[in-house]
Design a protein around this motif. Structure first.
Motif, PDB file in Angstrom:
ATOM      1  N   VAL A  14       0.857  -1.179   0.000  1.00 52.65           N
ATOM      2  CA  VAL A  14       0.000   0.000   0.000  1.00 52.65           C
ATOM      3  C   VAL A  14       0.893   1.230   0.000  1.00 52.65           C
ATOM      4  O   VAL A  14       1.767   1.381   0.854  1.00 52.65           O
ATOM      5  N   LYS A  15       0.690   2.101  -0.991  1.00 48.53           N
ATOM      6  CA  LYS A  15       1.489   3.324  -1.117  1.00 48.53           C
ATOM      7  C   LYS A  15       0.767   4.461  -0.397  1.00 48.53           C
ATOM      8  O   LYS A  15      -0.413   4.708  -0.644  1.00 48.53           O
ATOM      9  N   MET A  16       1.482   5.140   0.502  1.00 45.60           N
ATOM     10  CA  MET A  16       0.927   6.222   1.308  1.00 45.60           C
ATOM     11  C   MET A  16       1.844   7.443   1.200  1.00 45.60           C
ATOM     12  O   MET A  16       2.986   7.333   0.787  1.00 45.60           O
ATOM     13  N   PHE A  17       1.304   8.597   1.596  1.00 49.18           N
ATOM     14  CA  PHE A  17       2.080   9.839   1.618  1.00 49.18           C
ATOM     15  C   PHE A  17       1.972  10.455   3.006  1.00 49.18           C
ATOM     16  O   PHE A  17       0.875  10.576   3.562  1.00 49.18           O
ATOM     17  N   ASN A  18       3.109  10.844   3.578  1.00 50.75           N
ATOM     18  CA  ASN A  18       3.140  11.510   4.877  1.00 50.75           C
ATOM     19  C   ASN A  18       3.198  13.021   4.652  1.00 50.75           C
ATOM     20  O   ASN A  18       4.224  13.544   4.227  1.00 50.75           O
ATOM     21  N   PRO A  19       2.103  13.769   4.939  1.00 52.52           N
ATOM     22  CA  PRO A  19       2.096  15.219   4.734  1.00 52.52           C
ATOM     23  C   PRO A  19       2.774  15.999   5.859  1.00 52.52           C
ATOM     24  O   PRO A  19       2.912  17.207   5.770  1.00 52.52           O
ATOM     25  N   ASN A  20       3.195  15.320   6.902  1.00 53.49           N
ATOM     26  CA  ASN A  20       3.782  15.983   8.066  1.00 53.49           C
ATOM     27  C   ASN A  20       5.240  16.359   7.815  1.00 53.49           C
ATOM     28  O   ASN A  20       5.928  15.735   7.015  1.00 53.49           O
ATOM     29  N   ASN A  21       5.685  17.338   8.539  1.00 57.39           N
ATOM     30  CA  ASN A  21       7.064  17.798   8.449  1.00 57.39           C
ATOM     31  C   ASN A  21       7.933  17.096   9.489  1.00 57.39           C
ATOM     32  O   ASN A  21       8.938  17.637   9.925  1.00 57.39           O
ATOM     33  N   GLN A  22       7.509  15.927   9.909  1.00 53.52           N
ATOM     34  CA  GLN A  22       8.260  15.145  10.889  1.00 53.52           C
ATOM     35  C   GLN A  22       8.129  13.670  10.551  1.00 53.52           C
ATOM     36  O   GLN A  22       7.169  13.250   9.935  1.00 53.52           O
TER      37      GLN A  22
END
Length: 106
Positions: free
Chosen positions: A49-57
């Motif tokens: 499963v491909k996901m994206f982390n929008p957080n700056n950490q």
């Protein structure tokens, strides 16, 4: 007085920014679907499963318990019990094994 106010304001800004609750990773898609075992009652699939982390950490997933739905129908269930490191502001993959009911008894 100004020399003491700026460090205090800067410290408050850093504390407020660092205490912000992280956003949930965003779903991007599914890749590399493979049949690991096939049976009349149940089939085991391997997927990434491909996901994206929008957080700056950076984040870390320690465990996950999820159900897989296709067209609002329960397709299968998966448990993730390994630690996955998630990079900041980048895409990442979660490898899963999903048990799918092959024949329905309804």
């Amino acid at each position: 007085m100004r020399k003491t106010v700026y460090p205090i304001l800067l410290g408050l800004v850093v504390v407020i920014i660092s205490c912000k609750k992280p956003k949930a990773p965003e779903y991007v898609g599914v890749e590399n679907i493979e049949v690991r075992s096939f049976g009349l009652k149940e089939t085991r699939l391997g997927v990434k499963v491909k996901m994206f982390n929008p957080n700056n950490q950076r984040l870390q997933v320690r465990s996950a318990d999820l159900d897989l739905f296709v067209n609002n129908e329960l397709l299968g269930h998966s448990l993730l019990d390994s630690i996955i490191d998630i990079p900041k502001r980048d895409t990442f993959f979660i490898p899963l094994e999903v048990n799918v009911q092959t024949l329905s008894t309804a």
